[in-house]
Scaffold this active site. Structure first.
Site, PDB file in Angstrom:
ATOM      1  N   GLU A 187       0.586  -0.915  -0.008  1.00 52.89           N
ATOM      2  CA  GLU A 187      -0.345  -0.103   0.314  1.00 52.89           C
ATOM      3  C   GLU A 187       1.110   1.083  -0.088  1.00 52.89           C
ATOM      4  OE1 GLU A 187      -3.386  -0.432   2.202  1.00 52.89           O
ATOM      5  OE2 GLU A 187      -3.754   1.797   2.326  1.00 52.89           O
ATOM      6  N   ARG A 188       0.266   2.206  -0.954  1.00 53.46           N
ATOM      7  CA  ARG A 188       1.673   3.672  -0.998  1.00 53.46           C
ATOM      8  C   ARG A 188       2.587   3.514  -1.350  1.00 53.46           C
ATOM      9  NH1 ARG A 188      -3.221   5.866  -2.850  1.00 53.46           N
ATOM     10  NH2 ARG A 188      -4.762   5.789  -1.105  1.00 53.46           N
ATOM     11  N   LYS A 307      -3.775  -0.058  13.767  1.00 48.89           N
ATOM     12  CA  LYS A 307      -4.807   0.392  13.670  1.00 48.89           C
ATOM     13  C   LYS A 307      -6.027   0.751  13.755  1.00 48.89           C
ATOM     14  CE  LYS A 307      -6.092   2.452   8.459  1.00 48.89           C
ATOM     15  NZ  LYS A 307      -5.748   3.571   6.986  1.00 48.89           N
ATOM     16  N   GLU A 311     -10.703   5.079   8.567  1.00 52.95           N
ATOM     17  CA  GLU A 311     -11.079   4.286   7.556  1.00 52.95           C
ATOM     18  C   GLU A 311     -11.394   2.990   7.337  1.00 52.95           C
ATOM     19  OE1 GLU A 311      -6.752   5.408   5.908  1.00 52.95           O
ATOM     20  OE2 GLU A 311      -7.691   7.285   5.750  1.00 52.95           O
ATOM     21  N   ARG A 356     -11.424  17.134  10.087  1.00 53.71           N
ATOM     22  CA  ARG A 356     -10.663  15.528  10.717  1.00 53.71           C
ATOM     23  C   ARG A 356      -9.476  16.371  11.109  1.00 53.71           C
ATOM     24  NH1 ARG A 356      -8.537  12.467   5.492  1.00 53.71           N
ATOM     25  NH2 ARG A 356      -6.449  12.105   6.156  1.00 53.71           N
ATOM     26  N   ASP A 385      -2.914  14.197   6.726  1.00 54.66           N
ATOM     27  CA  ASP A 385      -2.164  13.138   6.564  1.00 54.66           C
ATOM     28  C   ASP A 385      -1.134  13.168   5.535  1.00 54.66           C
ATOM     29  OD1 ASP A 385      -2.082  10.035   6.075  1.00 54.66           O
ATOM     30  OD2 ASP A 385      -4.110  10.532   4.396  1.00 54.66           O
ATOM     31  N   GLU A 407       5.387   9.009  13.288  1.00 56.38           N
ATOM     32  CA  GLU A 407       5.405   8.528  12.520  1.00 56.38           C
ATOM     33  C   GLU A 407       4.996   9.849  11.453  1.00 56.38           C
ATOM     34  OE1 GLU A 407       1.776   6.543  12.099  1.00 56.38           O
ATOM     35  OE2 GLU A 407       1.746   6.616   9.716  1.00 56.38           O
ATOM     36  N   GLU A 413       3.769   9.480  -0.882  1.00 56.86           N
ATOM     37  CA  GLU A 413       2.083   9.179  -1.046  1.00 56.86           C
ATOM     38  C   GLU A 413       2.000  10.285  -2.017  1.00 56.86           C
ATOM     39  OE1 GLU A 413      -0.431   7.622   2.229  1.00 56.86           O
ATOM     40  OE2 GLU A 413      -1.841   7.752   0.555  1.00 56.86           O
ATOM     41  N   TRP A 563     -12.492  13.805   2.178  1.00 56.74           N
ATOM     42  CA  TRP A 563     -11.996  12.016   1.147  1.00 56.74           C
ATOM     43  C   TRP A 563     -12.240  13.546  -0.590  1.00 56.74           C
ATOM     44  CZ3 TRP A 563     -12.296   6.817   1.531  1.00 56.74           C
ATOM     45  CH2 TRP A 563     -11.470   6.682   2.892  1.00 56.74           C
TER      46      TRP A 563
HETATM   47  C1  BDP Z   1      -3.220   7.763   3.649  1.00 56.50           C
HETATM   48  C2  BDP Z   1      -3.390   6.053   3.322  1.00 56.50           C
HETATM   49  C3  BDP Z   1      -3.417   5.178   2.952  1.00 56.50           C
HETATM   50  C4  BDP Z   1      -3.160   4.573   4.663  1.00 56.50           C
HETATM   51  C5  BDP Z   1      -3.779   5.299   5.782  1.00 56.50           C
HETATM   52  C6  BDP Z   1      -2.348   5.269   6.797  1.00 56.50           C
HETATM   53  O1  BDP Z   1      -4.205   6.690   2.142  1.00 56.50           O
HETATM   54  O2  BDP Z   1      -3.033   4.012   2.923  1.00 56.50           O
HETATM   55  O3  BDP Z   1      -3.703   3.398   5.035  1.00 56.50           O
HETATM   56  O4  BDP Z   1      -3.061   6.836   4.949  1.00 56.50           O
HETATM   57  O5  BDP Z   1      -1.967   5.895   7.730  1.00 56.50           O
HETATM   58  O6  BDP Z   1      -2.177   8.334   3.752  1.00 56.50           O
HETATM   59  O7  BDP Z   1      -3.535   4.410   7.710  1.00 56.50           O
END
Ligand code: BDP
Length: 720
Positions: A187-188, A307, A311, A356, A385, A407, A413, A563
Site C-alpha cells: 500500500e502506497r 490501526k 478508514e 477531520r 495525512d 509517525e 504518497e 476525502w
Molecule cells: C493514508 C493512506 C492510506 C493509509 C492511511 C493510514 O492513503 O493508504 O492506509 O493513510 O495511514 O495516507 O492508515
C-alpha cells in the site's frame, strides 16, 4: 572460450571493477565503500584499520567482522587482520568495557552509564607511540553501531587521528512501518513488490533480507513492523509466524526486532469467537494466548502496531470502548514479555461532521494518562495525512502523561511517489524543530518525541517505508536519502537536515566539494519546490482521487466529504482556504495559546500555513504586496522553475556520478519537471474559475484547457 569473447569478458570484468563503473544500480545504498583516493588519508586509514582486536564471538561480532572486511578491502585495499587477543601491532580495538584490555580502559574516558545499551563511543588514544582507536559500548549492538560510525568517518573522509565522539540514541524505538500485504502488494509503495517473499519463507532467506538489516543497522534503526496497518489477521497464525520467526532470526544479529500489525477483530476472524470486545474475558484470554504463542516463535518479538477505528478498520469503538481500553488489553498481554503496543492516533470518523483535522485530538486528549506503561501513541506529523506540508499535529505537547511516537511517511504518497526527487529530511526537520509551547518556549516537537519534555522512559519514531523489490530498493535513487534521513533523525531528532544530506551524498556518490555543493542545493530546495508546485501557502489534499497521483483540485461529491479536494480548499468566488480559526472549525483551539495567537493573527501566521488556517479573498494583500491570487500563481511558477534548476544542477555534476545512476536521476528529474507543470497548469486553471483574475506576469500560460486536465486519468498508478 573463443578469443574475442575472452577479450570482451575480461573488459567487462575490468569495467565492473573500476571506480567509475558504468553499471552501478544503487543496490549498495549509502554503503558504497568507494576507494579512498586521498594520498594523505589513505595511508593513515590503512595504518589505523589494518590490525583489529575484536574479542566477542557471537552472531553480532561476526557481522562486525564481515562488514569491516568488506568495507576496508574496498575502501583501503587492505585485508584487515583480526585478533581476539591484543597484539603489539593492534591499532583498532572493538569491545565492551569487559572485553577491552586494561591499558585501553585506562586511556579512555567513557560515560558508561549514559551510553545505555545502544550508545557508543569512539576515541583515539596514544599507545606505544602509535595511535590506537577504541570503539566501545555496553552491548554487541552498540559495537556494531560504533563500527558503522567508524566506517562513515572513512567514507566521508574525516580526520580520525584525534577522534573523540559519543553517540547515544535519543529515542528507543526506531522502526520502519512496512505497509506490505501478504500477497506482496505494498500500500502506497512505489518501488516494486514487497521485499517479504512470504510464499518462499521460511525455506528461502533472500540475501536482500541481510542487506536490509545491514542498511538499517548502519543508521540505527532497531525495529521493523513487517505488515500493513490495514491488517490481515492471518499474519498472526502459525502458518505466518514460522515465516516471521525466520525473518526475526535473520535480523537479530543486527539489533533489529520484528513487530506485527494486530487486526483488532482477529479473535473473531481467526479465533472463532463472536466478539472482539476488549473488556470481554474470552477476548483477553485469546490475545494472551496468542501473544504467548508468538513469543514461542520469536522470543524477542517487539510487539504490535495497531490501526483501529479508522478508514474501515475494526476497533474498540465497535464495542463502545475507548482507544485506551483497546490498547491496554493488548498491552497487558504483552507485558510479561516486555513487548510494546504502538497504537495509532490516526482515528477519524465517517459520521462525525467535524473538521477531520480535529478528530484525533478530540478522541485522544481525554485519554491522556489512561494508557498502560508499554503503550506508545503513534501520531502522524500533521493533523490530516502526510500532506506536502502540514503544521504539526496538535496532540504533540497535549498529552504529557502519554509517550507519543512520531509517525513520518518515508514513502512519498503525496510527494511525487516514486518519480519526484523530494528530500524529506527538510520536512522532518521542520516538524521536529517546531515549538509546541506545551511547557513554555523551547518545547519542541523533537523534545516531545524524545520523551525529554515529560520524562518518559519510552520514546520512538516510525517511518512508513519506501522499500520494495526494485534493485535500488526505493525506486527513485534519492528515495534512499529519505530512508537514510529517517534513520538519522530517529536516532537524533535534533540533527540537521543539511548535515544529513551532505553525509548521504558523500557516502552514496562522492566527496568532491563541487558535487556536494550542487547535490546539497538540489536536495535542500526539493521539498519547498514540491510544496510550491503542488500545495503552496497552506493548501492541502488537492491531489488525484484514490491513487493520490498528480493534481485533482476538482475532486468532489464522493462518499465522504473529507476525502475530497473541495472540502479542503473551499475555493469559491469569495476566496480560498480552510477557516480553522474561531470563526471556522476552530481547530486552532487545540494548540497552546502561543501557537494559537501566532497562527490566528494574519500578521503573524507564517504564510506557508496561511490557507491551512484561513479563508481569504483572492485580492487579499500578501506581505510581498501581491494579491493572494498572484502569490499562489507565482508559487506554482516558482516550483516549476525550481525543478528546472534541479535538472541544470544535476547535469553540472555528471562527471561525479556513474552513468547508470546519473541517467536514472536525470530521467526522473525530467518527469518531475513535466509533472510540476501539470500541477501548476491544472491547479491554476481550476482556481482561476473562482478568482476570475488573470495570471500575473512571469507565470506561463497553461498548455491545455481545464477540461483536458480534468479528463486526464492516470491509469494503473502503483501503490493503491
Ligand atoms: C493514508 C493512506 C492510506 C493509509 C492511511 C493510514 O492513503 O493508504 O492506509 O493513510 O495511514 O495516507 O492508515
Amino acid at each position: 572460450m573463443k578469443r574475442p569473447f575472452l577479450f570482451l569478458f575480461v573488459m567487462a570484468l575490468l569495467c565492473s571493477a573500476s571506480h567509475f563503473s558504468l553499471a552501478n544500480d544503487g543496490y549498495n545504498l549509502w554503503l558504497q565503500y568507494q576507494k579512498i583516493e586521498s594520498p594523505t588519508l589513505l595511508p593513515e586509514y590503512q595504518k589505523q584499520a589494518g590490525h583489529i582486536f575484536i574479542p566477542g564471538k557471537n552472531a553480532t561480532s561476526d557481522v562486525i567482522e564481515k562488514e569491516l572486511r568488506t568495507a576496508l578491502e574496498a575502501m583501503l585495499e587492505i585485508a584487515p587482520q583480526f585478533t581476539t587477543t591484543p597484539k603489539q601491532e593492534t591499532t583498532l580495538f572493538i569491545g565492551t568495557r569487559e572485553q577491552l584490555p586494561a591499558f585501553t580502559l585506562k586511556a579512555i574516558n567513557i560515560p558508561w552509564e549514559k551510553l545505555g545499551t545502544e550508545g557508543f563511543s569512539i576515541q583515539s588514544i596514544n599507545q606505544n607511540s602509535q595511535k590506537a582507536l577504541i570503539i566501545t559500548g555496553n552491548s554487541d549492538v552498540a559495537l556494531l553501531y560504533g563500527t558503522f560510525e567508524f566506517l562513515k568517518l572513512l567514507q566521508t573522509q574525516q580526520d580520525i587521528s584525534t577522534v573523540d565522539l559519543t553517540s547515544i540514541p535519543k529515542t528507543n524505538i526506531r522502526v520502519l512501518n512496512h505497509w506490505d500485504n501478504p500477497d506482496r502488494t505494498v500500500e502506497r509503495g512505489y518501488a516494486g513488490a514487497s521485499i517479504w517473499d512470504w510464499h518462499r519463507l521460511p525455506g528461502h532467506v533472500k540475501p536482500q533480507y541481510v542487506d536490509y538489516a545491514r542498511a538499517n543497522a548502519s543508521i540505527g534503526i532497531n525495529g521493523t513492523v513487517l505488515t500493513n496497518v490495514n491488517a490481515n489477521a492471518q499474519v498472526l497464525t502459525p502458518y505466518f509466524l514460522k515465516k516471521v520467526a525466520t525473518l526475526a532470526d535473520t535480523f537479530r544479529p543486527y539489533g533489529i526486532k520484528v513487530y506485527l500489525t494486530a487486526r483488532f477483530s482477529a479473535p473473531i476472524e481467526i479465533g472463532g469467537l463472536d466478539t472482539a470486545d476488549p473488556l470481554h474475558p474470552e477476548v483477553q484470554k485469546w490475545w494472551t494466548e496468542k501473544v504467548n504463542e508468538i513469543y514461542e516463535y520469536v522470543p524477542d518479538f517487539g510487539g504490535f502496531l495497531v490501526k483501529a477505528d479508522s478508514e474501515g478498520q475494526p476497533g474498540p469503538q465497535n464495542y463502545d470502548r475507548t482507544q485506551a481500553e483497546g490498547a491496554n488489553m493488548l498491552a497487558k498481554a504483552l507485558q510479561p514479555h516486555e513487548g510494546i503496543v504502538m497504537w495509532r492516533a490516526f482515528v477519524y470518523s465517517n459520521e462525525t461532521p467535524d473538521d477531520r483535522a480535529k478528530q484525533a485530538y478530540n478522541e485522544f486528549k481525554p485519554l491522556d494518562g489512561k494508557f498502560e506503561d508499554n503503550v506508545l501513541v503513534q501520531v502522524k506529523n500533521g493533523p490530516i495525512d502526510f500532506q506536502p506540508r502540514e503544521p504539526f499535529h496538535p496532540l504533540f505537547g497535549a498529552m504529557p502523561e502519554t509517550p507519543l511516537m512520531m509517525e513520518f511517511q518515508i514513502t512519498q504518497e503525496y510527494l511525487g511517489q516514486g518519480t519526484h526527487l523530494v528530500f524529506l529530511g527538510s520536512l522532518f526537520e521542520e516538524v521536529l524543530d517546531t515549538d509546541t509551547y506545551a511547557k513554555g518556549p523551547g518545547s519542541t516537537v523533537a523534545k516531545v518525541v524524545e520523551g525529554s519534555l515529560d520524562q518518559h522512559a519510552l520514546s520512538g519514531m516510525a517511518g512508513v517505508s519506501n522499500i520494495g523489490t526494485d534493485r535500488n530498493w526505493t525506486g527513485h535513487l534519492f528515495g534512499q536519502a529519505n530512508w537514510y534521513a529517517f534513520g538519522r533523525l530517529a536516532w537524533n531528532p535534533d540533527e540537521s537536515a543539511a548535515d544529513i544530506a551532505k553525509e548521504w551524498l558523500k557516502m552514496t556518490f562522492s566527496n568532491d566539494e563541487k558535487f556536494i555543493r550542487k547535490g546539497k542545493s538540489i536536495m535542500l530546495q526539493s521539498h519547498e519546490a514540491a510544496v510550491n508546485y503542488m500545495t503552496p501557502l497552506g493548501l492541502h489534499h488537492i491531489m488525484g482521487w484514490s491513487h493520490h497521483y498528480g493534481p485533482g483540485p476538482w475532486v468532489t461529491d464522493k462518499h465522504r466529504d473529507d476525502w475530497t479536494s473541495t472540502y479542503y480548499h473551499q475555493a469559491s468566488e469569495d476566496g480560498i482556504g480552510f477557516d480553522r480559526t474561531a470563526s471556522g472549525s476552530n481547530a486552532l483551539s487545540q494548540y497552546a495559546p502561543e501557537v494559537q495567537q501566532q497562527y490566528e493573527n494574519l500578521e503573524t501566521c507564517p504564510e506557508k500555513y496561511l490557507l491551512w488556517f484561513h479563508h481569504l479573498p483572492w485580492n487579499y494583500e500578501m506581505k510581498s504586496g501581491h494579491s493572494l491570487w498572484d502569490e499562489i500563481a507565482l508559487h506554482y511558477q516558482k516550483g516549476v522553475h525550481q525543478t528546472e534548476q534541479m535538472i541544470t544542477d544535476w547535469k553540472s555534476i555528471k562527471t561525479h556520478v556513474d552513468d547508470q545512476r546519473y541517467q536514472q536521476v536525470l530521467d526522473f528529474l525530467q518527469i518531475q519537471h513535466h509533472e510540476a507543470k501539470w500541477w501548476r497548469d491544472a491547479c491554476l486553471l481550476y482556481f482561476q474559475q473562482f478568482s476570475q483574475m488573470p495570471l500575473p506576469e512571469g507565470v506561463t500560460q497553461p498548455e491545455f484547457s481545464l477540461d483536458h486536465y480534468r479528463q486526464y486519468t492516470p491509469l494503473f498508478v502503483p501503490g493503491i
